[in-house]
Design an enzyme around this catalytic site. Structure first.
Site, mmCIF file in Angstrom:
data_model
loop_
_atom_site.group_PDB
_atom_site.id
_atom_site.type_symbol
_atom_site.label_atom_id
_atom_site.label_comp_id
_atom_site.label_asym_id
_atom_site.label_seq_id
_atom_site.Cartn_x
_atom_site.Cartn_y
_atom_site.Cartn_z
ATOM 1 N N ASN A 220 -14.483 -9.069 -1.231
ATOM 2 C CA ASN A 220 -13.927 -8.033 -0.357
ATOM 3 C C ASN A 220 -12.412 -8.181 -0.145
ATOM 4 O O ASN A 220 -11.732 -7.180 0.101
ATOM 5 C CB ASN A 220 -14.667 -8.085 0.989
ATOM 6 C CG ASN A 220 -13.911 -7.394 2.096
ATOM 7 O OD1 ASN A 220 -13.943 -6.174 2.223
ATOM 8 N ND2 ASN A 220 -13.199 -8.181 2.899
ATOM 9 N N TYR B 61 -2.490 0.006 -6.577
ATOM 10 C CA TYR B 61 -3.778 -0.222 -5.890
ATOM 11 C C TYR B 61 -4.908 0.465 -6.659
ATOM 12 O O TYR B 61 -5.944 -0.145 -6.947
ATOM 13 C CB TYR B 61 -3.677 0.333 -4.467
ATOM 14 C CG TYR B 61 -4.908 0.151 -3.622
ATOM 15 C CD1 TYR B 61 -5.353 -1.118 -3.267
ATOM 16 C CD2 TYR B 61 -5.624 1.252 -3.157
ATOM 17 C CE1 TYR B 61 -6.490 -1.286 -2.465
ATOM 18 C CE2 TYR B 61 -6.741 1.094 -2.362
ATOM 19 C CZ TYR B 61 -7.180 -0.176 -2.019
ATOM 20 O OH TYR B 61 -8.290 -0.344 -1.240
ATOM 21 N N LYS C 63 -8.164 -1.402 -8.554
ATOM 22 C CA LYS C 63 -9.565 -1.124 -8.200
ATOM 23 C C LYS C 63 -10.309 -0.518 -9.398
ATOM 24 O O LYS C 63 -11.499 -0.800 -9.599
ATOM 25 C CB LYS C 63 -9.632 -0.213 -6.976
ATOM 26 C CG LYS C 63 -9.107 -0.861 -5.685
ATOM 27 C CD LYS C 63 -9.885 -2.113 -5.279
ATOM 28 C CE LYS C 63 -9.541 -2.570 -3.865
ATOM 29 N NZ LYS C 63 -10.228 -3.807 -3.473
HETATM 30 N N1 LIG Z 1 -9.632 -0.012 5.103
HETATM 31 C C1 LIG Z 1 -9.814 0.959 4.225
HETATM 32 O O1 LIG Z 1 -9.630 2.151 4.546
HETATM 33 C C2 LIG Z 1 -10.265 0.641 2.829
HETATM 34 C C3 LIG Z 1 -10.561 1.725 1.987
HETATM 35 C C4 LIG Z 1 -10.995 1.457 0.698
HETATM 36 C C5 LIG Z 1 -11.122 0.154 0.269
HETATM 37 N N2 LIG Z 1 -10.816 -0.886 1.104
HETATM 38 C C6 LIG Z 1 -10.979 -2.242 0.587
HETATM 39 O O2 LIG Z 1 -11.782 -2.991 1.478
HETATM 40 C C7 LIG Z 1 -11.424 -4.376 1.425
HETATM 41 C C8 LIG Z 1 -11.177 -4.902 2.822
HETATM 42 O O3 LIG Z 1 -10.146 -4.136 3.397
HETATM 43 P P1 LIG Z 1 -9.832 -4.105 4.964
HETATM 44 O O4 LIG Z 1 -9.418 -2.710 5.265
HETATM 45 O O5 LIG Z 1 -10.911 -4.759 5.735
HETATM 46 O O6 LIG Z 1 -8.497 -4.979 4.960
HETATM 47 P P2 LIG Z 1 -7.882 -6.036 6.003
HETATM 48 O O7 LIG Z 1 -8.282 -5.700 7.391
HETATM 49 O O8 LIG Z 1 -6.448 -6.112 5.669
HETATM 50 O O9 LIG Z 1 -8.622 -7.401 5.593
HETATM 51 C C9 LIG Z 1 -8.363 -7.991 4.350
HETATM 52 C C10 LIG Z 1 -8.982 -9.355 4.313
HETATM 53 O O10 LIG Z 1 -8.619 -9.959 3.050
HETATM 54 C C11 LIG Z 1 -7.970 -11.208 3.310
HETATM 55 N N3 LIG Z 1 -6.928 -11.484 2.318
HETATM 56 C C12 LIG Z 1 -5.818 -10.742 2.078
HETATM 57 N N4 LIG Z 1 -5.052 -11.372 1.172
HETATM 58 C C13 LIG Z 1 -5.694 -12.530 0.843
HETATM 59 C C14 LIG Z 1 -5.395 -13.617 -0.016
HETATM 60 N N5 LIG Z 1 -4.265 -13.646 -0.744
HETATM 61 N N6 LIG Z 1 -6.273 -14.640 -0.105
HETATM 62 C C15 LIG Z 1 -7.411 -14.636 0.635
HETATM 63 N N7 LIG Z 1 -7.752 -13.636 1.464
HETATM 64 C C16 LIG Z 1 -6.891 -12.599 1.567
HETATM 65 C C17 LIG Z 1 -7.356 -11.029 4.699
HETATM 66 O O11 LIG Z 1 -7.130 -12.292 5.335
HETATM 67 P P3 LIG Z 1 -5.726 -13.083 5.303
HETATM 68 O O12 LIG Z 1 -4.640 -12.069 5.391
HETATM 69 O O13 LIG Z 1 -5.851 -13.974 6.484
HETATM 70 O O14 LIG Z 1 -5.727 -13.836 4.014
HETATM 71 C C18 LIG Z 1 -8.455 -10.264 5.415
HETATM 72 O O15 LIG Z 1 -9.458 -11.141 5.878
HETATM 73 C C19 LIG Z 1 -10.209 -4.461 0.496
HETATM 74 O O16 LIG Z 1 -10.619 -4.846 -0.798
HETATM 75 C C20 LIG Z 1 -9.694 -3.032 0.477
HETATM 76 O O17 LIG Z 1 -8.984 -2.733 -0.694
HETATM 77 C C21 LIG Z 1 -10.385 -0.668 2.374
#
Ligand SMILES: NC(=O)c1ccc[n+]([C@@H]2O[C@H](COP(=O)([O-])OP(=O)(O)OC[C@H]3O[C@@H](n4cnc5c(N)ncnc54)[C@H](OP(=O)(O)O)[C@@H]3O)[C@@H](O)[C@H]2O)c1
Length: 260
Positions: free
Chosen positions: A96, A164, A168
């Site tokens: 994730n 991005y 994906k």
């Molecule tokens: N939110 C949306 O609208 C949305 C839509 C489509 C897809 N997604 C996908 O859903 C997934 C989760 O997104 P989210 O919205 O929950 O994002 P988020 O709130 O920014 O959370 C991202 C998570 O990934 C971790 N992370 C980021 N960089 C990292 C690294 N270099 N090493 C290890 N961990 C890392 C972050 O922790 P740390 O920063 O502490 O490392 C955090 O726990 C992602 O793959 C995103 O592309 C999200």
């Protein structure tokens, strides 16, 4: 066909990357609620991992927090080793963790930023899946979910988000290919598109300078928030786990809307 006890999530061991906040945290808590017994959470921010760990414990599962930067491939290997040392062999992997950066004009992109996105969004999930899949095959049961984005189907909706979208799309292609590689082994490998979700990632995009990332992109994300179309992380995490519980299939592109 095996009975539901054999197929179910109860008593299993999982890794959830990006489990410190947002969709990853909600997914980890939903896995615990579905009976997963042990869950390793991987991300960089220890305090957020600890917070999720407490929520998992409250839901009845044993958590382990593994602090690692998954953009570094050596850290990917040591993170899996740390999880397996503390919790045993991994049955479920939710890839994730991800980044939406870099955003903005293609002509202004920096090579280092593009490569960093590829390392986290593509290389890390591939290496993580590769580290656990053969063990799953040996035990004839495993589940890998790679969290992608609806942008793959409609990249034109994210001008300035091409890197991005590309990462994906690459992840989705690799997922479906790997699912075919592990066909008929009991290891199911699927994509999950979580929908637009109100997390730190969306907040970060809204906080960017519109001139830097592009006005159209900025307005689009402000619009998601203002129109009330964003899901909660809990809704999306629960839908991911509902797919795992209900769908005995592999090589599919799952979408949050199938299980909302
Ligand atoms: N939110 C949306 O609208 C949305 C839509 C489509 C897809 N997604 C996908 O859903 C997934 C989760 O997104 P989210 O919205 O929950 O994002 P988020 O709130 O920014 O959370 C991202 C998570 O990934 C971790 N992370 C980021 N960089 C990292 C690294 N270099 N090493 C290890 N961990 C890392 C972050 O922790 P740390 O920063 O502490 O490392 C955090 O726990 C992602 O793959 C995103 O592309 C999200």
């Amino acid at each position: 066909m095996a009975d539901t006890t054999e197929q179910g999530l109860a008593g299993r061991t999982a890794i959830v990357t990006g489990g410190g906040r947002g969709i990853g945290r909600a997914t980890a808590v939903a896995l615990a609620g579905a009976g997963v017994a042990r869950i390793a959470l991987v991300a960089r921010t220890a305090a957020q991992l600890d917070e999720t760990a407490r929520a998992i414990e409250a839901a009845g599962a044993q958590p382990v927090a593994v602090t690692a930067d998954l953009a570094d491939s050596d850290s990917v290997r040591t993170a899996v080793e740390a999880a397996e040392r503390q919790l045993g062999q991994v049955d479920i992997l939710v890839n994730n963790a991800g980044t939406v950066a870099p955003l903005g004009a293609t002509a202004k992109l920096d090579a280092a930023d593009v490569l960093a996105a590829l390392r986290l969004n593509v290389v890390a999930p591939i290496l993580l899946a590769g580290a656990v899949a053969d063990g799953m095959r040996d035990r004839s049961w495993g589940r890998i979910v790679n969290v992608s984005s609806g942008v793959v189907a409609r990249p034109e909706t994210m001008p300035g988000g091409g890197v991005y979208a590309a990462t994906k799309a690459a992840l989705e292609a690799q997922t479906v290919s790997m699912a075919a590689e592990y066909a008929d082994t009991g290891v199911h490998i699927n994509v999950y598109r979580p929908g637009p979700v109100d997390t730190a990632m969306q907040e970060w995009i809204r906080a960017q300078d519109p001139e830097a990332i592009g006005r159209r992109l900025h307005e689009r994300f402000i619009g998601y928030r203002e129109s009330g179309t964003l899901l909660t992380a809990e809704q999306s995490g629960a839908a991911l786990v509902a797919h795992l519980v209900r769908r005995e299939e592999t090589g599919r592109i799952w979408d949050v809307t199938d299980e909302l």
